[in-house]
Motif scaffolding. Structure first.
Motif, PDB file in Angstrom:
ATOM      1  N   PRO A  16       0.827  -1.213   0.000  1.00 55.02           N
ATOM      2  CA  PRO A  16       0.000   0.000   0.000  1.00 55.02           C
ATOM      3  C   PRO A  16       0.863   1.266   0.000  1.00 55.02           C
ATOM      4  CG  PRO A  16       0.046  -0.994   2.203  1.00 55.02           C
ATOM      5  CD  PRO A  16       0.932  -1.844   1.340  1.00 55.02           C
ATOM      6  N   LEU A  71      -3.982  -4.718   3.643  1.00 56.05           N
ATOM      7  CA  LEU A  71      -4.159  -6.012   4.322  1.00 56.05           C
ATOM      8  C   LEU A  71      -2.754  -6.474   4.678  1.00 56.05           C
ATOM      9  CD1 LEU A  71      -6.056  -8.473   5.043  1.00 56.05           C
ATOM     10  CD2 LEU A  71      -5.345  -9.420   2.832  1.00 56.05           C
ATOM     11  N   GLY A  72      -2.389  -6.313   5.950  1.00 54.50           N
ATOM     12  CA  GLY A  72      -1.014  -6.604   6.335  1.00 54.50           C
ATOM     13  C   GLY A  72      -0.086  -5.716   5.520  1.00 54.50           C
ATOM     14  N   TYR A  73       0.919  -6.301   4.883  1.00 54.29           N
ATOM     15  CA  TYR A  73       1.841  -5.521   4.045  1.00 54.29           C
ATOM     16  C   TYR A  73       1.371  -5.454   2.600  1.00 54.29           C
ATOM     17  CZ  TYR A  73       3.379 -10.387   4.410  1.00 54.29           C
ATOM     18  OH  TYR A  73       3.411 -11.747   4.500  1.00 54.29           O
ATOM     19  N   LEU A  74       0.152  -5.924   2.330  1.00 55.57           N
ATOM     20  CA  LEU A  74      -0.380  -5.945   0.970  1.00 55.57           C
ATOM     21  C   LEU A  74      -1.427  -4.842   0.769  1.00 55.57           C
ATOM     22  CD1 LEU A  74      -0.998  -9.810   0.833  1.00 55.57           C
ATOM     23  CD2 LEU A  74       0.925  -8.589  -0.198  1.00 55.57           C
ATOM     24  N   TYR A 100       6.003  -5.716  -1.357  1.00 58.73           N
ATOM     25  CA  TYR A 100       5.922  -7.153  -1.586  1.00 58.73           C
ATOM     26  C   TYR A 100       4.494  -7.521  -1.960  1.00 58.73           C
ATOM     27  CZ  TYR A 100       5.396 -12.104  -0.999  1.00 58.73           C
ATOM     28  OH  TYR A 100       5.082 -13.415  -1.253  1.00 58.73           O
TER      29      TYR A 100
END
Lengths: 314, 314
Positions: free
Chosen positions: A24, A54-57, A87
Motif C-alpha cells: 500500500p 491487508l497486512g503488508y499488501l 511485496y
C-alpha cells in the motif's frame, strides 16, 4: 507468443490506470505523484484497490489481481502505472489471465517487487514491459530530472534508440570487457531468484541481463545468484548490466565478509561475458526506464549501453 | 536411489569428522563444543578447513566441498558433525559427488544453512540425514539437557521410536486438525525455497514437512512459501510440522503487516492438511534431532508427533 509485441506509445491526454499490485502506498506520496502526473497531462484513473491495506499488501490477492486484469482489459485505458513496490506481486502470478493481457498490450511500468509482473507478462505474453519509476515512489518524492526525462522519453517514444548517458555521480565499472548485443531482460535480483522453478521466469539465453537490488545483505545476493546459476540458463546470457545494490549492510551481527560488489564479481567474472556495473536502474537516486524485450548493445570496452530500438510503437 | 538407507548408529568411541560447510565458527564456541563432545566419549577429527575464512565462508567452495567429500569417503570416519551454519551450503550442491556419498552412508548432522546438504543428500542418495544441533552452536554455548538428550538419543539409536515430548515453555498449536502419517522431510524454509528449481529438493508429496526459520521478516517468509507453492508439489504433502520462526521483526522501516504466524496460517490453513505449530526444531532454545527420511505420525487433534522408527541402524 510469436515474437515481441510493443505497446502503443502514450503521452499527455492518455488514460492511465494507477494500481498497487504489491504494497500500500503512503497517502502523501501518492497524492504528490498523482499531482505531478496530472500536471504532465496524463488522465489518471486511481483504482480503489490502491487505498486498500491487508497486512503488508494493498488488499488481498483477488483485489490486487482484479485491478491489474481490469486495467489491462479496459479498452479506454492506455497505460498502467504501479503506485509502489514492497511485496506482493509474486503471490499474484497464478491469479493472472495471461491470455487476456496478450491481446491487450499497453504500457505497464514499475520495478522492484513489480519485477515479478514485468517478467511474467513479458514471458507469457511477449509484450514489452517497462522497468521504471513508480507513481507513489519516485514521483511522490523529490523529482529528479534525469529519472523524469528518461521515463517520459521511454513511454512516449521520444528517447530510444539512444546510448544511455550516465547521471551525475554515477560511475560505470567493468567486470568483464567485450561487446554483446541482445534482448534486454532483468530487474530485481531477489524477485528473479524467487521466480526460479515457477515457470514464470523468461529464458536468459543470449539476453542482456540487468540486475539490481536493495535491502539485501551480500550473503543473500550470493544465495539468489547461486539459485539462478543452478536453476536457469543464466550462464548462457550474452552480457550483464549491473545496476545499484543499495542498503546491503550485514545485519543481526552476521560475520562481515564479502561486499555486494565482491559477490557480484565472484559470480560474473567467471562467466567471461561482457559485464558492467553502476548502471542507473536500481533503488538509487536516478533511474532510467528500461523497456524489457528490446535489442540493446552492451559495450563494456567503451562502458556504454545503447538501446537499439524503442519499447513502444508510434 | 532404491529405498531409504539408514546410517549405522554411532556412540562413544566413534570417530567424528568436524567440518564447516557454511560459515566460519567462532573459536571460543568451537573449543567449548569440541570439549563437550570429547567428554561424551567421541573421538573428533577437526578438518583444517574449519579454521579457514573467506568472506562469510569457511574457505572457498573447493575447500568446503573437499572436506565434506573426504569425511564421507574416509572409511575410518563414523559420523560427520557440522560446526555451524551461516551461509555457504547452497554454493556446494553442484560440487558434491553424490555417487560417493551414496555408498558411504554415515550419520551427518546440522541444520539451518545445512538444510541444503541434508536435503540434497537425502534426495540424491536416499540416506537418512539428521537435522540437529551443531558443534560450535548449541554445544558451544550453554548446554541444554533437552537438546543434548534428543541429539544423542537420535544418533545413538536409543530414543526413537517415540512420541516427542514438549520442552518446558513450548506450546503446540493447531492450524488444521486431523491425523497424517508419512516420511518426515524439511528444514530451513528459506533454504528450501532457494533450492526451488535446482533439482536438489526432494518431492513433498505424501511427506510430513517440517519447517523453521530465523532472521526472516514475515514478507520474506511469504515469498519463500509463494515460491514453494508455485514450484514444488508442497500442496500434496500429507501434513505440516511448523517449528520456531525467530527474529522476524520487520526492518528498514517496512510497513508492519502480518506476523510470521499469520503468514504461515495464510498458506497452510488453505491446504486442509494436519498442521501443527511450535515444534522444537528451529533456532529457539531447545531442539530435537530429526532424522530426515523416517516414518512419522502427526496427530494434530492430540497435538502429538510420533517418530515410528529410528534414523539409525543398530
Amino acid at each position: 507468443m510469436a515474437g515481441t509485441v510493443k505497446p502503443r506509445r502514450i503521452g499527455p491526454g492518455s488514460n492511465i490506470a494507477i494500481i498497487a499490485p504489491a504494497g500500500p502506498p503512503r497517502a502523501d506520496r501518492l497524492r504528490k505523484g498523482l499531482e505531478f502526473l496530472r500536471k504532465r497531462g496524463y488522465k489518471l484513473r486511481i483504482y480503489p484497490q490502491v487505498r486498500r491495506k491487508l497486512g503488508y499488501l494493498a488488499g488481498d490477492d483477488k483485489a490486487r489481481a482484479s485491478a491489474l486484469m481490469e486495467a489491462f482489459s479496459d479498452e479506454s485505458i492506455d497505460g498502467i502505472f504501479a503506485a509502489k513496490g514492497g511485496y506482493g506481486c509474486l503471490r499474484l502470478l497464478p491469479h493472472i489471465d495471461y491470455k487476456v493481457i496478450e491481446n491487450k498490450p499497453k504500457v505497464f511500468v514499475g520495478y522492484s517487487d513489480l519485477t515479478a509482473l514485468l517478467l511474467s507478462i513479458y514471458n507469457k505474453c511477449g509484450i514489452v514491459t517497462f522497468h521504471g519509476p513508480m507513481a507513489a515512489v519516485e514521483f511522490g518524492r523529490r523529482l529528479r530530472e534525469y529519472t523524469v526525462d528518461h521515463f517520459f522519453g521511454a513511454i512516449e517514444g521520444s528517447l530510444l534508440p539512444a546510448t544511455i548517458k550516465k547521471p551525475t555521480g554515477y560511475k560505470f565499472e567493468v567486470i568483464n570487457d567485450g561487446v554483446a548485443e541482445g534482448i534486454i531482460m532483468g530487474g530485481n535480483l531477489s524477485l528473479m531468484a524467487r521466480m526460479a522453478g515457477t515457470g514464470y521466469l523468461p529464458s536468459f539465453k543470449g539476453r542482456i541481463i540487468f540486475l539490481e537490488d536493495t535491502e539485501e545483505e551480500p550473503y543473500r545476493l550470493d544465495a539468489y545468484l547461486a539459485q539462478l546459476f543452478m536453476s536457469t540458463d543464466i550462464k548462457d546470457a550474452a552480457g550483464f548490466i549491473l545496476g545499484e545494490f543499495t542498503r546491503t549492510e550485514p545485519r543481526y551481527g552476521h560475520v562481515k565478509g564479502w561486499s555486494a560488489a565482491q559477490v557480484l564479481n565472484d559470480y560474473f567474472s567467471r562467466l567471461h561475458r561482457p559485464a558492467l556495473t553502476g548502471f542507473p536502474c536500481g533503488h538509487g537516486k536516478e533511474k532510467i526506464t528500461i523497456p524489457i524485450g528490446v535489442r540493446v548493445m552492451l559495450d563494456a570496452d567503451k562502458k556504454t549501453v545503447t538501446f537499439l530500438e524503442s519499447g513502444v510503437e508510434k
